[in-house]
Scaffold this motif. Structure first.
Motif, mmCIF file in Angstrom:
data_model
loop_
_atom_site.group_PDB
_atom_site.id
_atom_site.type_symbol
_atom_site.label_atom_id
_atom_site.label_comp_id
_atom_site.label_asym_id
_atom_site.label_seq_id
_atom_site.Cartn_x
_atom_site.Cartn_y
_atom_site.Cartn_z
ATOM 1 N N LEU A 54 -3.325 6.541 -7.249
ATOM 2 C CA LEU A 54 -3.235 6.618 -5.787
ATOM 3 C C LEU A 54 -4.483 6.078 -5.094
ATOM 4 O O LEU A 54 -4.374 5.222 -4.205
ATOM 5 N N GLU A 55 -5.652 6.525 -5.473
ATOM 6 C CA GLU A 55 -6.883 6.093 -4.793
ATOM 7 C C GLU A 55 -7.069 4.579 -4.905
ATOM 8 O O GLU A 55 -7.377 3.905 -3.919
ATOM 9 N N ARG A 56 -6.874 4.043 -6.096
ATOM 10 C CA ARG A 56 -7.020 2.598 -6.304
ATOM 11 C C ARG A 56 -6.007 1.816 -5.467
ATOM 12 O O ARG A 56 -6.356 0.837 -4.804
ATOM 13 N N LEU A 57 -4.759 2.284 -5.465
ATOM 14 C CA LEU A 57 -3.718 1.565 -4.731
ATOM 15 C C LEU A 57 -3.887 1.689 -3.220
ATOM 16 O O LEU A 57 -3.529 0.770 -2.480
ATOM 17 N N LEU A 58 -4.439 2.807 -2.759
ATOM 18 C CA LEU A 58 -4.725 2.936 -1.323
ATOM 19 C C LEU A 58 -5.760 1.906 -0.881
ATOM 20 O O LEU A 58 -5.701 1.389 0.229
ATOM 21 N N TYR A 117 0.828 -1.206 0.000
ATOM 22 C CA TYR A 117 0.000 0.000 0.000
ATOM 23 C C TYR A 117 0.866 1.261 0.000
ATOM 24 O O TYR A 117 1.923 1.290 0.628
ATOM 25 N N PRO A 118 0.415 2.306 -0.689
ATOM 26 C CA PRO A 118 1.176 3.564 -0.721
ATOM 27 C C PRO A 118 1.338 4.151 0.674
ATOM 28 O O PRO A 118 0.462 3.999 1.534
ATOM 29 N N TYR A 119 2.466 4.804 0.884
ATOM 30 C CA TYR A 119 2.749 5.489 2.136
ATOM 31 C C TYR A 119 3.389 6.830 1.815
ATOM 32 O O TYR A 119 4.010 7.001 0.771
ATOM 33 N N GLU A 142 7.807 6.059 -6.755
ATOM 34 C CA GLU A 142 6.765 7.057 -6.596
ATOM 35 C C GLU A 142 5.445 6.481 -7.097
ATOM 36 O O GLU A 142 5.375 5.905 -8.175
ATOM 37 N N CYS A 143 4.416 6.640 -6.294
ATOM 38 C CA CYS A 143 3.087 6.158 -6.663
ATOM 39 C C CYS A 143 2.506 7.093 -7.723
ATOM 40 O O CYS A 143 2.450 8.305 -7.516
ATOM 41 N N PRO A 144 2.102 6.546 -8.856
ATOM 42 C CA PRO A 144 1.495 7.406 -9.878
ATOM 43 C C PRO A 144 0.241 8.080 -9.319
ATOM 44 O O PRO A 144 -0.649 7.403 -8.787
ATOM 45 N N PRO A 145 0.162 9.404 -9.388
ATOM 46 C CA PRO A 145 -0.984 10.121 -8.809
ATOM 47 C C PRO A 145 -2.334 9.611 -9.315
ATOM 48 O O PRO A 145 -3.296 9.535 -8.554
ATOM 49 N N GLU A 146 -2.384 9.227 -10.600
ATOM 50 C CA GLU A 146 -3.654 8.759 -11.166
ATOM 51 C C GLU A 146 -4.080 7.405 -10.595
ATOM 52 O O GLU A 146 -5.243 7.022 -10.702
#
Length: 160
Positions: free
Chosen positions: A72-76, A51-53, A66-70
């Motif tokens: 982020l919500e899905r990966l969270l 999960y992104p941190y 770096e988590c791709p901003p597009e």
């Protein structure tokens, strides 16, 4: 701070290996790629995070990328698979490879695979700003510094 320390240690290990192995120079600098061994070292040192941190000013996921901003919500919510994380790592390494290869070509440098891997690992963790701004590390690479001279130059990058 942890990433900087890992980067410094990885660079020192790769430099030491490059000093004790007979150099094998690349035929075409612009074609150099990260070795599988370097990728495995980065994966091991970074560790896998599903999960992104929050990491300084960005979200990081997978193997320290770096988590791709597009995404982020899905990966969270869902996280990232190890396969996706490896693909993302390689994508980020490709960017560093392109920048370092241009630098190598610009200054007609001949690097061993270990030296190239060291610069890619460093650029992955600290960015490629060192390539375009005058500084001790940039000069050390151009001048072919080794041993303590190179370690001093890379050690100056110890703060986030």
């Amino acid at each position: 701070m942890k990433k900087r320390l890992i980067c410094f240690l990885l660079a020192a290990i790769m430099l030491a290996g490059a000093l004790f192995i007979a150099p094998v120079h690349a035929q075409a600098a612009s074609a150099m790629e990260s070795s599988d061994e370097m990728i495995e070292i980065v994966k091991k040192l970074e560790g896998f995070r599903k999960y992104p941190y929050k990491d300084y000013t960005q979200y990081t996921v997978g193997y320290g990328t770096e988590c791709p901003p597009e995404d982020l919500e899905r990966l969270l919510e869902e996280g990232i698979t190890e396969e996706e994380a490896l693909e993302l790592l390689k994508k980020h390494l490709d960017i560093a490879e392109g920048a370092v290869n241009k630098f190598i070509d610009r200054y007609s440098l001949k690097l061993t695979q270990g030296q190239f891997d060291c610069l890619i690992s460093f650029s992955f963790n600290c960015g490629t700003g060192w390539l375009s701004s005058a500084g001790t590390l940039r000069s050390a690479v151009i001048e072919g510094k080794t041993g303590n001279d190179f370690l001093y130059a890379i050690g100056l990058w110890c703060r986030a």
